[in-house]
Design an enzyme around this catalytic site. Sequence first.
Site: not given
Length: 323
Positions: A145, A250
């Site tokens: 990230k 997702k």
Amino acid sequence: MPYRFEFRPYRRPFQRPLQTSHGTWVFREGIILRLTGSAGQVGFGEIAPLSWFGSETFEQALDFCRQLPAEIAEATIFSIPPALPACQFAFESARETLTGNPPIPKSRHPTLNPLTYSALLPAGEAALSAWQPLWQQGYRTFKWKIAVAPAPEELQIFHRLNQTLPAPAKLRLDANGGLPWEDANQWLQACDSCGAVEYLEQPLPVDRFDAMLELSNRYSTHLALDESVATLAQMQDCFLKGWRGIFVIKPAIAGSPSQLRRFCRQHDIDAVFSSVFETAIGRQAALRLSAELSRHNRAAGFGVSHWFGEDDEIWLENLWPTY
Ligand code: MG
């Protein structure tokens, strides 16, 4: 044919809080549901909402479950409104498990082959040592990230990470929409010159679609949309507007699995399937979709079990002993 419907809400702490550019995440809240057919066959499903990503909230999902009767019709499962995408996923996948349509692979708990998954590294400097045990477990694709700390600081760690990661390793960067335009360009220049980055995910916020399209033309590093394509409606919209890069899907919040299959096959979407920190129940349903619909041997983003303290199966059996 009606199904008996039962559900149990859950709240599961992360082993350590998860930092993203949306903030810090301490608990995963969701709902496990069970459908039972008239012959006693059962199917489990999982509602794992991610409201800051555009799905319904946990409370909305819970309200939806509470207003349903104890027996629900097949038609109810296919008429859940698009505003409840995590519920659509959970009910349809429970029904698929129960009916075996489409067919479910024999092994109920397939061994996770780390080669086919990407492992999530912690943000910041911690990534520099966190990849090693994961490498030893067999992971070769890592996700890190960014846009959590100032760009110059992270770029420095990025260069060190690149130097320490063995050559076959692939790195995915995920900005969660948190980069300003200038920083995004800096990052992509750095990625283009190092060559080991599989893709940069969601560099800019959702409302800057045209700018991301421009970045995808300007640099050779692949770009992936994630926040921009949280639900099926958004995927369709971005595709219509010309996005031919990677779609991070997702499944747990994307909506109806049957409609998702149709969309991916119709447009030959380059998809990477990814976890929303669901339990093994939601994960198995999501991985089935990944196995059916992935191209280019892209590792699926499900290397996240090390983020929970307890073993998934034990945890589930405590929640629902007959599971
Ligand atoms: Mg992402």
